[in-house]
Design an enzyme around this catalytic site. Structure first.
Site, mmCIF file in Angstrom:
data_model
loop_
_atom_site.group_PDB
_atom_site.id
_atom_site.type_symbol
_atom_site.label_atom_id
_atom_site.label_comp_id
_atom_site.label_asym_id
_atom_site.label_seq_id
_atom_site.Cartn_x
_atom_site.Cartn_y
_atom_site.Cartn_z
ATOM 1 N N VAL A 149 54.220 43.527 90.283
ATOM 2 C CA VAL A 149 53.451 42.751 89.309
ATOM 3 C C VAL A 149 54.224 42.629 87.992
ATOM 4 O O VAL A 149 54.179 41.593 87.326
ATOM 5 C CB VAL A 149 52.059 43.392 89.068
ATOM 6 C CG1 VAL A 149 51.288 42.647 87.993
ATOM 7 C CG2 VAL A 149 51.260 43.427 90.368
ATOM 8 N N CYS A 150 54.956 43.670 87.638
ATOM 9 C CA CYS A 150 55.640 43.716 86.339
ATOM 10 C C CYS A 150 56.539 42.513 86.063
ATOM 11 O O CYS A 150 56.457 41.934 84.977
ATOM 12 C CB CYS A 150 56.417 45.019 86.190
ATOM 13 S SG CYS A 150 55.372 46.494 86.293
ATOM 14 N N PRO A 151 57.395 42.090 86.994
ATOM 15 C CA PRO A 151 58.245 40.942 86.668
ATOM 16 C C PRO A 151 57.448 39.658 86.450
ATOM 17 O O PRO A 151 57.843 38.818 85.639
ATOM 18 C CB PRO A 151 59.190 40.821 87.863
ATOM 19 C CG PRO A 151 58.551 41.565 88.973
ATOM 20 C CD PRO A 151 57.712 42.635 88.319
ATOM 21 N N GLU A 184 54.474 39.488 85.060
ATOM 22 C CA GLU A 184 53.911 39.585 83.712
ATOM 23 C C GLU A 184 54.967 39.318 82.643
ATOM 24 O O GLU A 184 54.728 38.576 81.694
ATOM 25 C CB GLU A 184 53.347 40.986 83.468
ATOM 26 C CG GLU A 184 52.121 41.321 84.244
ATOM 27 C CD GLU A 184 51.601 42.676 83.844
ATOM 28 O OE1 GLU A 184 50.440 42.731 83.429
ATOM 29 O OE2 GLU A 184 52.356 43.666 83.922
ATOM 30 N N LEU A 185 56.112 39.953 82.784
ATOM 31 C CA LEU A 185 57.156 39.807 81.771
ATOM 32 C C LEU A 185 57.674 38.374 81.720
ATOM 33 O O LEU A 185 57.956 37.846 80.639
ATOM 34 C CB LEU A 185 58.283 40.797 82.023
ATOM 35 C CG LEU A 185 57.893 42.273 81.939
ATOM 36 C CD1 LEU A 185 59.107 43.160 82.166
ATOM 37 C CD2 LEU A 185 57.221 42.611 80.621
#
Length: 188
Positions: free
Chosen positions: A47-49, A51-52
């Site tokens: 999920v992190c990439p 969001e960023l």
């Protein structure tokens, strides 16, 4: 204890930014302008990439509002650079990526999951005095929508520039605000 209205505590960390490589960031860097600090669990994750990359899509508009963005995870600045060089989504990021391997910053912002040693998904809007004005914390599996940051920043800036006024739900720039008083209690 809520961190709203509190000043960012002192910290010192190494960061990566495309075109600059490595440099030091402290709490002083968050002062003198509006800042958004985006905590996320880990580099090379799922999920992190997304969001960023979503924050990057709003970055130009945030810069127009005088905002600098800092992303933070408990990875090192070296890992941030490697991720930036290998991920198509993260490779587009222009803002600062802070490494927090000591977990100091994540702990200070109260987003550290002590069991995993990773940061929760936390977003903090910080005013030019270094005071936290807005916080959003999401569960691990729930990605954030960066488009909402623009309006939150505009509302925080408006309230700062117009003491005695507050922004109601779904407020948009140029929209009607409220002036809290006994005259409007029970009439909204």
């Amino acid at each position: 204890m809520s961190l709203i209205g509190t000043e960012v505590q002192p910290f010192r960390a190494q960061a990566f930014q495309s075109g600059k490589d490595f440099f030091e960031v402290t709490e002083a860097d968050l002062k003198g302008k509006w800042s958004i600090v985006v905590f996320y669990p880990a580099d090379f994750s799922f999920v992190c990439p997304t969001e960023l990359e979503d924050v990057q899509k709003e970055y130009a508009e945030l810069k127009k509002l005088g905002v600098e963005v800092y992303s933070v995870s408990t990875d090192t600045h070296f890992v941030h650079k490697a991720w930036h060089e290998n991920s198509p989504a993260v490779g587009s990021i222009e803002y600062i990526m802070i490494g927090d391997p000591s977990q100091t910053i994540s702990r200070q912002f109260d987003v550290l999951n002590e069991e995993t040693g990773l940061a929760d998904r936390g977003t903090f809007i910080i005013d030019p005095d270094g005071v936290i004005q807005a916080i959003e914390i999401n569960a691990d599996g729930i990605g954030r929508d960066a488009s909402t940051l623009i309006n939150k920043v505009k509302a925080a800036q408006y309230v700062r520039e117009n003491p005695g006024e507050v922004c109601p739900a779904k407020w948009e720039e140029g929209g009607e605000t409220l002036k809290p008083s006994l005259d409007i209690v029970g009439k909204i």
